[in-house]
Write an enzyme that holds these catalytic residues in place. Sequence first.
Site, PDB file in Angstrom:
ATOM      1  N   SER A  53     -24.675  21.969  20.116  1.00 10.66           N
ATOM      2  CA  SER A  53     -25.581  23.109  19.904  1.00 10.66           C
ATOM      3  C   SER A  53     -26.997  22.757  20.359  1.00 10.66           C
ATOM      4  CB  SER A  53     -25.627  23.454  18.412  1.00 10.66           C
ATOM      5  OG  SER A  53     -26.602  24.441  18.151  1.00 10.66           O
ATOM      6  N   TYR A  94     -26.764  21.610   9.476  1.00  9.67           N
ATOM      7  CA  TYR A  94     -26.201  22.022  10.773  1.00  9.67           C
ATOM      8  C   TYR A  94     -26.801  21.193  11.903  1.00  9.67           C
ATOM      9  CZ  TYR A  94     -24.648  24.993  14.618  1.00  9.67           C
ATOM     10  OH  TYR A  94     -24.063  25.450  15.777  1.00  9.67           O
TER      11      TYR A  94
HETATM   12  N1  LIG Z   1     -21.877  31.086  18.282  1.00  7.67           N
HETATM   13  C1  LIG Z   1     -22.999  30.448  18.550  1.00  7.67           C
HETATM   14  O1  LIG Z   1     -24.053  31.048  18.794  1.00  7.67           O
HETATM   15  C2  LIG Z   1     -23.018  28.956  18.571  1.00  7.67           C
HETATM   16  C3  LIG Z   1     -24.199  28.327  18.966  1.00  7.67           C
HETATM   17  C4  LIG Z   1     -24.229  26.947  19.030  1.00  7.67           C
HETATM   18  C5  LIG Z   1     -23.098  26.227  18.749  1.00  7.67           C
HETATM   19  N2  LIG Z   1     -21.959  26.858  18.378  1.00  7.67           N
HETATM   20  C6  LIG Z   1     -20.792  26.046  18.088  1.00  7.67           C
HETATM   21  O2  LIG Z   1     -19.693  26.496  18.860  1.00  7.67           O
HETATM   22  C7  LIG Z   1     -18.481  26.129  18.208  1.00  7.67           C
HETATM   23  C8  LIG Z   1     -17.543  27.306  18.238  1.00  7.67           C
HETATM   24  O3  LIG Z   1     -18.059  28.330  17.396  1.00  7.67           O
HETATM   25  P1  LIG Z   1     -17.917  29.894  17.724  1.00  7.67           P
HETATM   26  O4  LIG Z   1     -19.242  30.383  18.075  1.00  7.67           O
HETATM   27  O5  LIG Z   1     -16.779  30.112  18.624  1.00  7.67           O
HETATM   28  O6  LIG Z   1     -17.655  30.415  16.257  1.00  7.67           O
HETATM   29  P2  LIG Z   1     -16.447  31.211  15.595  1.00  7.67           P
HETATM   30  O7  LIG Z   1     -16.043  32.349  16.463  1.00  7.67           O
HETATM   31  O8  LIG Z   1     -16.898  31.471  14.214  1.00  7.67           O
HETATM   32  O9  LIG Z   1     -15.264  30.132  15.623  1.00  7.67           O
HETATM   33  C9  LIG Z   1     -15.322  28.915  14.967  1.00  7.67           C
HETATM   34  C10 LIG Z   1     -13.895  28.501  14.612  1.00  7.67           C
HETATM   35  O10 LIG Z   1     -13.966  27.258  13.891  1.00  7.67           O
HETATM   36  C11 LIG Z   1     -13.066  27.276  12.794  1.00  7.67           C
HETATM   37  N3  LIG Z   1     -13.812  26.981  11.565  1.00  7.67           N
HETATM   38  C12 LIG Z   1     -14.748  27.757  10.955  1.00  7.67           C
HETATM   39  N4  LIG Z   1     -15.180  27.174   9.826  1.00  7.67           N
HETATM   40  C13 LIG Z   1     -14.507  26.004   9.730  1.00  7.67           C
HETATM   41  C14 LIG Z   1     -14.497  24.961   8.774  1.00  7.67           C
HETATM   42  N5  LIG Z   1     -15.265  25.021   7.680  1.00  7.67           N
HETATM   43  N6  LIG Z   1     -13.698  23.898   8.985  1.00  7.67           N
HETATM   44  C15 LIG Z   1     -12.912  23.850  10.080  1.00  7.67           C
HETATM   45  N7  LIG Z   1     -12.838  24.812  11.008  1.00  7.67           N
HETATM   46  C16 LIG Z   1     -13.643  25.878  10.829  1.00  7.67           C
HETATM   47  C17 LIG Z   1     -12.460  28.682  12.687  1.00  7.67           C
HETATM   48  O11 LIG Z   1     -11.091  28.626  13.065  1.00  7.67           O
HETATM   49  P3  LIG Z   1      -9.914  28.837  11.979  1.00  7.67           P
HETATM   50  O12 LIG Z   1     -10.423  29.749  10.921  1.00  7.67           O
HETATM   51  O13 LIG Z   1      -8.821  29.432  12.810  1.00  7.67           O
HETATM   52  O14 LIG Z   1      -9.594  27.469  11.492  1.00  7.67           O
HETATM   53  C18 LIG Z   1     -13.226  29.500  13.710  1.00  7.67           C
HETATM   54  O15 LIG Z   1     -12.358  30.343  14.450  1.00  7.67           O
HETATM   55  C19 LIG Z   1     -18.874  25.648  16.798  1.00  7.67           C
HETATM   56  O16 LIG Z   1     -18.866  24.240  16.763  1.00  7.67           O
HETATM   57  C20 LIG Z   1     -20.308  26.136  16.664  1.00  7.67           C
HETATM   58  O17 LIG Z   1     -21.086  25.324  15.810  1.00  7.67           O
HETATM   59  C21 LIG Z   1     -21.881  28.200  18.268  1.00  7.67           C
END
Ligand SMILES: NC(=O)c1ccc[n+]([C@@H]2O[C@H](COP(=O)([O-])OP(=O)(O)OC[C@H]3O[C@@H](n4cnc5c(N)ncnc54)[C@H](OP(=O)(O)O)[C@@H]3O)[C@@H](O)[C@H]2O)c1
Length: 259
Positions: free
Chosen positions: A151, A164
């Site tokens: 991130s 985070y």
């Molecule tokens: N979205 C953004 O703006 C953003 C920005 C910077 C970084 N990121 C990073 O990108 C990655 C992907 O996130 P995303 O944006 O695709 O979010 P998302 O759509 O919310 O997906 C995250 C996935 O991680 C799993 N998850 C959620 N909470 C969890 C927990 N407590 N323990 C284990 N697994 C968990 C869930 O899968 P299940 O429920 O199927 O297990 C969920 O589908 C993450 O590492 C996030 O920190 C996102």
Amino acid sequence: MTKQDVLSLFDVTGKTALITGATGSFGSTAAKALAAMGANVMLTGRTLSKLEACAKSVSQNGSAVLVAAGDPTVPADVARVVNATVQNFGGVDILIAAAGDNMLKPIQEQSDEQWDHMIRSNLKSTYLYCKEAGLAMVKQGRGGKIIIVGSSRGQTGYSGLSAYCSSKGAEHMLAKALACEWGPHKINVNCIAPSVFRAEMTQKYFEDAAITKMLLARLPIGRLGEPEDFIGAVLLLSSAASNWITGAVFNIDGGFTAT
Ligand SMILES: NC(=O)c1ccc[n+]([C@@H]2O[C@H](COP(=O)([O-])OP(=O)(O)OC[C@H]3O[C@@H](n4cnc5c(N)ncnc54)[C@H](OP(=O)(O)O)[C@@H]3O)[C@@H](O)[C@H]2O)c1
């Protein structure tokens, strides 16, 4: 050199990709893109029904898609999922570690359990998958590609994001350390570091005009991200095109970290 020579650098046909957080925004988009390019895909997450629904949309591209449910923070589950990938597809070539959670909480309101939850959900899940899948790649002896989703907040602080930011900064360093450790095995370990893109965890930012305005002030590209914005980087870091790139943190963030 022909156009075909260049395109073949990005070819992932017949490779096997294991994707954590596969039901999420990043994970499902990466899965669709890699399947569209001919990779076999193993989707993992905590809920089988969610994975099965996700697999339907991924498999429309005709590639082999399997699911294996498991908690990415539990070592036995991670070992079982990696083993299922190796058993079903004959190995693992690409790991995309996209499982993760976020939490906005000033440190005085944050319990130690909440701190542990963030570190476990982001850093420990990534560490466990890197270890199991990376060691399988070492054993296979044909190299591999590991992409950790970090991130912008792994490089920039923000009030209320102590857990985070700490978990994401540590994920970036995990990529660098493993890049050193596994370089001799031709395993590339890199990070993609997004700012804000559309996902379940960020939907509230897209819906709140004041937050959107504040974020846009730091985004020279002038818009928030969409999952499709990462496809190019996923393909680059999953394919032979990145054979000499390792330990890198790719800021795919609309310019957020440039400001
Ligand atoms: N979205 C953004 O703006 C953003 C920005 C910077 C970084 N990121 C990073 O990108 C990655 C992907 O996130 P995303 O944006 O695709 O979010 P998302 O759509 O919310 O997906 C995250 C996935 O991680 C799993 N998850 C959620 N909470 C969890 C927990 N407590 N323990 C284990 N697994 C968990 C869930 O899968 P299940 O429920 O199927 O297990 C969920 O589908 C993450 O590492 C996030 O920190 C996102």
